[in-house]
Scaffold this motif. Sequence first.
Motif, PDB file in Angstrom:
ATOM      1  N   GLY A 252       0.795  -1.220   0.000  1.00  0.00           N
ATOM      2  CA  GLY A 252       0.000   0.000   0.000  1.00  0.00           C
ATOM      3  C   GLY A 252       0.826   1.266   0.000  1.00  0.00           C
ATOM      4  O   GLY A 252       0.351   2.319  -0.450  1.00  0.00           O
ATOM      5  N   ASN A 253       2.049   1.195   0.482  1.00  0.00           N
ATOM      6  CA  ASN A 253       2.885   2.391   0.572  1.00  0.00           C
ATOM      7  C   ASN A 253       3.872   2.516  -0.578  1.00  0.00           C
ATOM      8  O   ASN A 253       4.433   3.596  -0.780  1.00  0.00           O
ATOM      9  CB  ASN A 253       3.665   2.396   1.887  1.00  0.00           C
ATOM     10  CG  ASN A 253       2.756   2.498   3.091  1.00  0.00           C
ATOM     11  OD1 ASN A 253       1.664   3.055   3.021  1.00  0.00           O
ATOM     12  ND2 ASN A 253       3.203   1.939   4.211  1.00  0.00           N
ATOM     13  N   HIS A 254       4.108   1.444  -1.311  1.00  0.00           N
ATOM     14  CA  HIS A 254       5.117   1.477  -2.367  1.00  0.00           C
ATOM     15  C   HIS A 254       4.502   0.942  -3.653  1.00  0.00           C
ATOM     16  O   HIS A 254       4.613  -0.245  -3.970  1.00  0.00           O
ATOM     17  CB  HIS A 254       6.342   0.650  -1.983  1.00  0.00           C
ATOM     18  CG  HIS A 254       6.982   1.075  -0.708  1.00  0.00           C
ATOM     19  ND1 HIS A 254       6.620   0.557   0.500  1.00  0.00           N
ATOM     20  CD2 HIS A 254       7.951   1.992  -0.456  1.00  0.00           C
ATOM     21  CE1 HIS A 254       7.335   1.117   1.469  1.00  0.00           C
ATOM     22  NE2 HIS A 254       8.156   2.011   0.901  1.00  0.00           N
ATOM     23  N   TYR A 255       3.836   1.816  -4.354  1.00  0.00           N
ATOM     24  CA  TYR A 255       3.270   1.470  -5.653  1.00  0.00           C
ATOM     25  C   TYR A 255       3.513   2.648  -6.592  1.00  0.00           C
ATOM     26  O   TYR A 255       3.824   3.770  -6.163  1.00  0.00           O
ATOM     27  CB  TYR A 255       1.776   1.152  -5.538  1.00  0.00           C
ATOM     28  CG  TYR A 255       0.921   2.282  -5.010  1.00  0.00           C
ATOM     29  CD1 TYR A 255       0.377   3.228  -5.879  1.00  0.00           C
ATOM     30  CD2 TYR A 255       0.673   2.413  -3.655  1.00  0.00           C
ATOM     31  CE1 TYR A 255      -0.403   4.272  -5.396  1.00  0.00           C
ATOM     32  CE2 TYR A 255      -0.102   3.438  -3.161  1.00  0.00           C
ATOM     33  CZ  TYR A 255      -0.637   4.370  -4.039  1.00  0.00           C
ATOM     34  OH  TYR A 255      -1.401   5.404  -3.564  1.00  0.00           O
ATOM     35  N   LEU A 256       3.349   2.400  -7.855  1.00  0.00           N
ATOM     36  CA  LEU A 256       3.636   3.409  -8.866  1.00  0.00           C
ATOM     37  C   LEU A 256       2.544   3.390  -9.916  1.00  0.00           C
ATOM     38  O   LEU A 256       2.163   2.320 -10.413  1.00  0.00           O
ATOM     39  CB  LEU A 256       5.004   3.129  -9.511  1.00  0.00           C
ATOM     40  CG  LEU A 256       5.452   4.104 -10.596  1.00  0.00           C
ATOM     41  CD1 LEU A 256       5.634   5.516  -9.996  1.00  0.00           C
ATOM     42  CD2 LEU A 256       6.728   3.627 -11.256  1.00  0.00           C
ATOM     43  N   LEU A 257       2.015   4.567 -10.229  1.00  0.00           N
ATOM     44  CA  LEU A 257       1.030   4.733 -11.303  1.00  0.00           C
ATOM     45  C   LEU A 257       1.735   5.291 -12.532  1.00  0.00           C
ATOM     46  O   LEU A 257       2.354   6.368 -12.474  1.00  0.00           O
ATOM     47  CB  LEU A 257      -0.088   5.675 -10.861  1.00  0.00           C
ATOM     48  CG  LEU A 257      -1.138   5.100  -9.909  1.00  0.00           C
ATOM     49  CD1 LEU A 257      -2.083   6.201  -9.446  1.00  0.00           C
ATOM     50  CD2 LEU A 257      -1.915   3.988 -10.571  1.00  0.00           C
ATOM     51  N   GLU A 258       1.672   4.554 -13.613  1.00  0.00           N
ATOM     52  CA  GLU A 258       2.305   4.983 -14.854  1.00  0.00           C
ATOM     53  C   GLU A 258       1.262   5.061 -15.961  1.00  0.00           C
ATOM     54  O   GLU A 258       0.387   4.182 -16.069  1.00  0.00           O
ATOM     55  CB  GLU A 258       3.414   4.006 -15.265  1.00  0.00           C
ATOM     56  CG  GLU A 258       4.575   3.969 -14.292  1.00  0.00           C
ATOM     57  CD  GLU A 258       5.660   3.000 -14.731  1.00  0.00           C
ATOM     58  OE1 GLU A 258       6.762   3.086 -14.207  1.00  0.00           O
ATOM     59  OE2 GLU A 258       5.356   2.154 -15.603  1.00  0.00           O
ATOM     60  N   GLN A 259       1.330   6.116 -16.747  1.00  0.00           N
ATOM     61  CA  GLN A 259       0.412   6.306 -17.859  1.00  0.00           C
ATOM     62  C   GLN A 259       0.953   5.550 -19.061  1.00  0.00           C
ATOM     63  O   GLN A 259       2.035   5.835 -19.566  1.00  0.00           O
ATOM     64  CB  GLN A 259       0.269   7.802 -18.186  1.00  0.00           C
ATOM     65  CG  GLN A 259      -0.828   8.110 -19.183  1.00  0.00           C
ATOM     66  CD  GLN A 259      -2.213   8.044 -18.569  1.00  0.00           C
ATOM     67  OE1 GLN A 259      -2.377   8.342 -17.396  1.00  0.00           O
ATOM     68  NE2 GLN A 259      -3.187   7.643 -19.354  1.00  0.00           N
ATOM     69  N   GLN A 260       0.214   4.584 -19.479  1.00  0.00           N
ATOM     70  CA  GLN A 260       0.574   3.824 -20.669  1.00  0.00           C
ATOM     71  C   GLN A 260      -0.608   3.860 -21.624  1.00  0.00           C
ATOM     72  O   GLN A 260      -1.630   3.199 -21.411  1.00  0.00           O
ATOM     73  CB  GLN A 260       0.937   2.379 -20.325  1.00  0.00           C
ATOM     74  CG  GLN A 260       2.229   2.267 -19.538  1.00  0.00           C
ATOM     75  CD  GLN A 260       2.673   0.828 -19.368  1.00  0.00           C
ATOM     76  OE1 GLN A 260       1.974  -0.078 -19.827  1.00  0.00           O
ATOM     77  NE2 GLN A 260       3.815   0.619 -18.738  1.00  0.00           N
ATOM     78  N   GLY A 261      -0.430   4.619 -22.639  1.00  0.00           N
ATOM     79  CA  GLY A 261      -1.520   4.788 -23.589  1.00  0.00           C
ATOM     80  C   GLY A 261      -2.640   5.594 -22.966  1.00  0.00           C
ATOM     81  O   GLY A 261      -2.429   6.666 -22.388  1.00  0.00           O
ATOM     82  N   SER A 262      -3.813   5.061 -23.027  1.00  0.00           N
ATOM     83  CA  SER A 262      -4.979   5.758 -22.485  1.00  0.00           C
ATOM     84  C   SER A 262      -5.331   5.302 -21.079  1.00  0.00           C
ATOM     85  O   SER A 262      -6.363   5.701 -20.546  1.00  0.00           O
ATOM     86  CB  SER A 262      -6.186   5.534 -23.417  1.00  0.00           C
ATOM     87  OG  SER A 262      -6.476   4.146 -23.522  1.00  0.00           O
ATOM     88  N   HIS A 263      -4.509   4.455 -20.497  1.00  0.00           N
ATOM     89  CA  HIS A 263      -4.825   3.919 -19.186  1.00  0.00           C
ATOM     90  C   HIS A 263      -3.644   4.102 -18.238  1.00  0.00           C
ATOM     91  O   HIS A 263      -2.497   4.230 -18.658  1.00  0.00           O
ATOM     92  CB  HIS A 263      -5.178   2.427 -19.277  1.00  0.00           C
ATOM     93  CG  HIS A 263      -6.335   2.140 -20.184  1.00  0.00           C
ATOM     94  ND1 HIS A 263      -7.634   2.386 -19.842  1.00  0.00           N
ATOM     95  CD2 HIS A 263      -6.359   1.625 -21.460  1.00  0.00           C
ATOM     96  CE1 HIS A 263      -8.441   2.036 -20.835  1.00  0.00           C
ATOM     97  NE2 HIS A 263      -7.676   1.568 -21.835  1.00  0.00           N
ATOM     98  N   LEU A 264      -3.993   4.105 -16.978  1.00  0.00           N
ATOM     99  CA  LEU A 264      -2.976   4.124 -15.946  1.00  0.00           C
ATOM    100  C   LEU A 264      -2.607   2.689 -15.567  1.00  0.00           C
ATOM    101  O   LEU A 264      -3.479   1.832 -15.408  1.00  0.00           O
ATOM    102  CB  LEU A 264      -3.476   4.868 -14.706  1.00  0.00           C
ATOM    103  CG  LEU A 264      -3.617   6.384 -14.837  1.00  0.00           C
ATOM    104  CD1 LEU A 264      -4.251   6.946 -13.579  1.00  0.00           C
ATOM    105  CD2 LEU A 264      -2.265   7.036 -15.078  1.00  0.00           C
ATOM    106  N   THR A 265      -1.328   2.433 -15.400  1.00  0.00           N
ATOM    107  CA  THR A 265      -0.842   1.097 -15.023  1.00  0.00           C
ATOM    108  C   THR A 265      -0.328   1.140 -13.585  1.00  0.00           C
ATOM    109  O   THR A 265       0.432   2.036 -13.212  1.00  0.00           O
ATOM    110  CB  THR A 265       0.290   0.647 -15.960  1.00  0.00           C
ATOM    111  OG1 THR A 265      -0.186   0.658 -17.300  1.00  0.00           O
ATOM    112  CG2 THR A 265       0.765  -0.748 -15.591  1.00  0.00           C
ATOM    113  N   LEU A 266      -0.777   0.157 -12.818  1.00  0.00           N
ATOM    114  CA  LEU A 266      -0.388   0.062 -11.417  1.00  0.00           C
ATOM    115  C   LEU A 266       0.727  -0.968 -11.260  1.00  0.00           C
ATOM    116  O   LEU A 266       0.583  -2.115 -11.708  1.00  0.00           O
ATOM    117  CB  LEU A 266      -1.591  -0.347 -10.559  1.00  0.00           C
ATOM    118  CG  LEU A 266      -1.348  -0.530  -9.070  1.00  0.00           C
ATOM    119  CD1 LEU A 266      -0.962   0.796  -8.422  1.00  0.00           C
ATOM    120  CD2 LEU A 266      -2.581  -1.108  -8.389  1.00  0.00           C
ATOM    121  N   SER A 267       1.804  -0.571 -10.642  1.00  0.00           N
ATOM    122  CA  SER A 267       2.912  -1.493 -10.384  1.00  0.00           C
ATOM    123  C   SER A 267       3.354  -1.334  -8.933  1.00  0.00           C
ATOM    124  O   SER A 267       3.281  -0.241  -8.365  1.00  0.00           O
ATOM    125  CB  SER A 267       4.090  -1.236 -11.327  1.00  0.00           C
ATOM    126  OG  SER A 267       4.586   0.075 -11.150  1.00  0.00           O
TER     127      SER A 267
END
Length: 1189
Positions: A613-628
């Motif tokens: 919950g404290n260490h995640y990353l939201l990345e914009q890939q195309g038209s969607h956000l990717t959660l890692s």
Amino acid sequence: MSPAGPAWPRLRVLRALWALLVVLLAPWRLWAIKDTLECTWQVVLNNFETVGKNHASDRFFNQEPLDTVDEVFSLLVDAPIDPDERYLGFPYFLKINYSCRGESSEALVRKGHLTGLKPVVLVTFQSPVNFHHWKIEQLQIQMEAAPFRSREWCNAEELCIMSWYMPMPIKNGSVVMRVDVSSNGLGPFIPNKRFQVNINGFLERQRDNSLQFTVGNELFDLIPRYFVNVPSRPLWYTVDQAPVLILGGIPEEKAILLTDTNFEDFFLVELSIDSCWVGSFYCPQANFTATIYDAIATESTLFIRQNQLIYYFTGTYTTLHETNHGSGRWVRILANECVKKLCPVHFHSNGSEYVMALTTGKHEGYVHFGTITDGRVSFELLPRQQSVCNGIRVVNCSITWAVFIAGDYDLLLLVEIEEPASRKYFLVVSYNLVSDYLVILYTIPEFIPDARGLEFLMILGTESYTNVPMVPKGMSYNEYNNLLFIWGNFLLQSYNKENYIYLADFPKELSIKYLVNSFHGDMAIVTETEEIWYLLEGSYQVYKLFPSKGWELYLSLQLMQQSSLYAPNETMITLFYDDSKLYQLVYLIDKQQGRLVKRLVPVEQLLMYQQLGNHYLLEQQGSHLTLSFANFCPFTVMRLLDLPNPQIYTRQERYRAQPPRILEPSGFHNNNSLAVYQGLVYYLLWLHSMYDKPYADPVHDPTWRWWKNKKQDQDYYFYLASNWQSAGNVHIDMASYEKIYDLKAENELPERIFLDKGTIYSFSVFLTARGHAFDLEDQSSLWAGPGGAWGRGFYRVRPEALNPYLCQAGASSQPGSQVGLAVVLADPACIEAVVKQKDLINRNSVLFWVTLSDKRTCFDQGISGHHLMKTSMLIKVVGSSGHCFQNTHQGPRMQGNLMVPLLIGCPPGKRLAFDITYTLEYNRLQNKHYFDCVHVDPEMPCFLFRDIFYPFFLIQDLVTGDSGSFQGSYVLKVVGGGPTLDTIKDYSEEDIYRFNSPLDKTGSLIWTTRNSTTTEDSAFNIMSHHSLGIEWLCLENSPCHDTIPHSIFAPEFFFKVLVSNRGVDKSTYCDYQLTFLLHIHGLPLSAKRAFLILMVSTSVFVGLVSLYIIFCLLLPFMVKTCNFFRWKINNIMASESSYIYSIPSNTRAFNKTSLTKSGSSSRGSSNILSKRVAESKAEAEETTGKWQT
């Protein structure tokens, strides 16, 4: 510029992330139960009378064996049992079932039985505290439960309700038993489960057959005010030794929670104490309350504090004390003292347990140190010479907390000092109970240090401080890793009690109420606001478990699954460790109903939730956000390899017992077969307890004597069973009752490791790195633990500044690996660790070989299992603390930190025995003959006095079954003796010296040897395996001199011999002591007694010969004399007879008719008779004269 797409409001994004997190974390759990039901074992205790009843259960309080099974054994003819032996049984059975969620338990048990399921139960007995009274051993017995049909009415022809039963064994000296139930591998999958089955010595049976507590009266109504919004309190007890736990803190009630199952179930008991309040000018008691504030449980005694009074109650434990030492009532102790606090001592030592009472008033600055030995309680006022205040040269002081370190006999005191200027400060003071020495170890800073964003700070005196005062409240010490914590509104830790590290992760705004230590590498912290924090020992990060986002997520999942262990309204009662797992005792209110439950604190899941919950990353890939998510665990796979067989290190003795085969078509057991099972298990453990004879058996196994005369008939017994002809429809398989010596490792480090002198323990750690593990350009330094324990370090500060047991060892010239292993040793002066590394580049893995060894320096010699030194080893993957988890079918498990307790000294289960078999053989070979006593005793053969005696001894390992000749040095002493077994007496120390020392000048030596090696003071001879033998002397002033024979055979003597290797054998930590009886016959007599016996014998012989000669010379004359007298007697008798028959018959008529003439006639006949006798006498004299001439 981002492409066009839907809008993601921030709040919606976060909620979606949490929902996604739940979905991501749930699958492993769903996969685990996808194809299997969630099943669990259930265990209930039954006595003989309730076996077969469906809903019967009993409490474990009866400790006496039963003799009812002996009647059943008397029916077993043609069975491999001893008909002359008396068989006993245990008072209880364990009834075993299992249940699965959403399924009928009765139907499941039937299905499991029909598919071959059999519960396998492993009972582990806890070693006793008092090793002076009981032998220290790690004992287990593995049994298989027997199927048994319910005795209640059933409309089915064959089976309605069934269960499995097995004897619940009891062992003298053990009141805490751990029961592990597992499956035999057939039938449904049921996870292993552990139960705590302890003896409750605070129960007694009434006349109406009901059970009642001896400490008070049971309350059946759990009123909400007892628990709702009541502050939690610590659970104090002697670790691994207390069978009954108690918990006070119920407001305005003199009641406690009592349990004998570690709160799987419990009782609310109102105590039968007088509730007096002692108030005086030296007892500053503000008000009176009935609340029990402090409660401590030991092996057999309970302690409580109410107001300023303390009470204790000793339970009835005949298995511990052999006699009834039960109190019968609460005993008030230290009645004239004002006790403000009780402090627990978590570990026993020297055969006793301890508790400490801190007082106020007239004895401020003293500690009342309580000792509990065999249920007997005594207190001593410490320090002995002067108070702590006087010892540290202050006017006023108050002891806030006390910790007892048993290994060093040190008392650590947290002392508060208040100066006249209203300035308070705190000291850590050490008091040694042996030397009576008092010293100040550390002065706690007045204010909390300013860590400036660091996780921890080494306090050197040069750091800056905040304006928040430090308020210490208590201390906690772990004897295994020497880690001392001082806690309050801060947390300090120290490895040497002098240098301290401030853990800055714990907020200074909070105040710690108590610590809970598992003593296996982790601990929990409870604050005044009921927050729960978590710390891995050896690391410096403190994690918040409750309240936290991870807890909210976990609680939501549990409420979704409608778990009965969670509710919206709950109050924590206490927090404690059980089997190295953290548990809560919680009062739940659900649907206006309140109840107490014990539930697991999911530490691993909470840490995993927080990490994700404290260490995640939201990345914009195309038209969607990717959660890692970022995974901070440095490895993906961790395995332990090349583990040795555990028994030689864990010292765990294990027996195996299976139920007798029942000759019934259905395969169900009956009362008789269960009684036979009871008797066999009892007899097996009895053989174990009796296998401590000084004379070694030809076969080193306790069960050898059981079957030695029955093995040749094994095929016959099997033939009877195969044809269903066994008596009682029961077949006893001799191979089913044995001792196991070859247990295999289970890919995990043992629970504990015992180290004798020079013992080596080695294993391998296989790590598969996450990502790219190897970098050819990486030349980062390697850090080594004490003794060369290599691991790659990533610290920004020097490791030795943080932990004195880590040190820098140099740099690596090999290609660098991103995975490092560290070995942290609590006592590097005593043990060392060597780690060798092999990089498996093609597998992206690293293999570490770890070798742990004893340095032969930190222990002298001790009896087997006595006074062991506690230390530990921590295997730590660098960067893994709080980040690495392994998913199992029972939930996630933390990886990367492995703490193993180490015990240095003489391990349990080793003994010295007299090798009578080889001794007889060697003596016969050397002396060219062997003469046993006239009355042969196969258990104690005799040795001839005039022969040289060559003794040999064995070192027998009761755990591994090894038995080899003792090759070390030893001292042999005769410490007692007597001419018969009934007259044997022990000699005094002075006599022992005179009878055994080669320096003796009093003529008292019993024996001598041609060996020239002696002890350092030359007082005694040192013997060994290659000694030249013993020559018996029995000099004039020795007790065996001039022994009086009790028969025509030569005198005999029984010597009580003590053999010890203490101080003369440097190959082991074990102080082997063996005392045995030696039967010597053919002792010579003293010169005086021999001469006296010779003279008496000669005189008697000469007298008898003289009498014989005289008798032979006089025999003819005696024969003639006898013949003459016989002839004379015959003549006289013949004369009288002839005269009587010569009287005419008409004399009778004359006598009848002539009465007047009768007198004259009789006188005339008398004269005639006298004349004839005189003539006969003259003739006889004449004849005699002729014969003599």
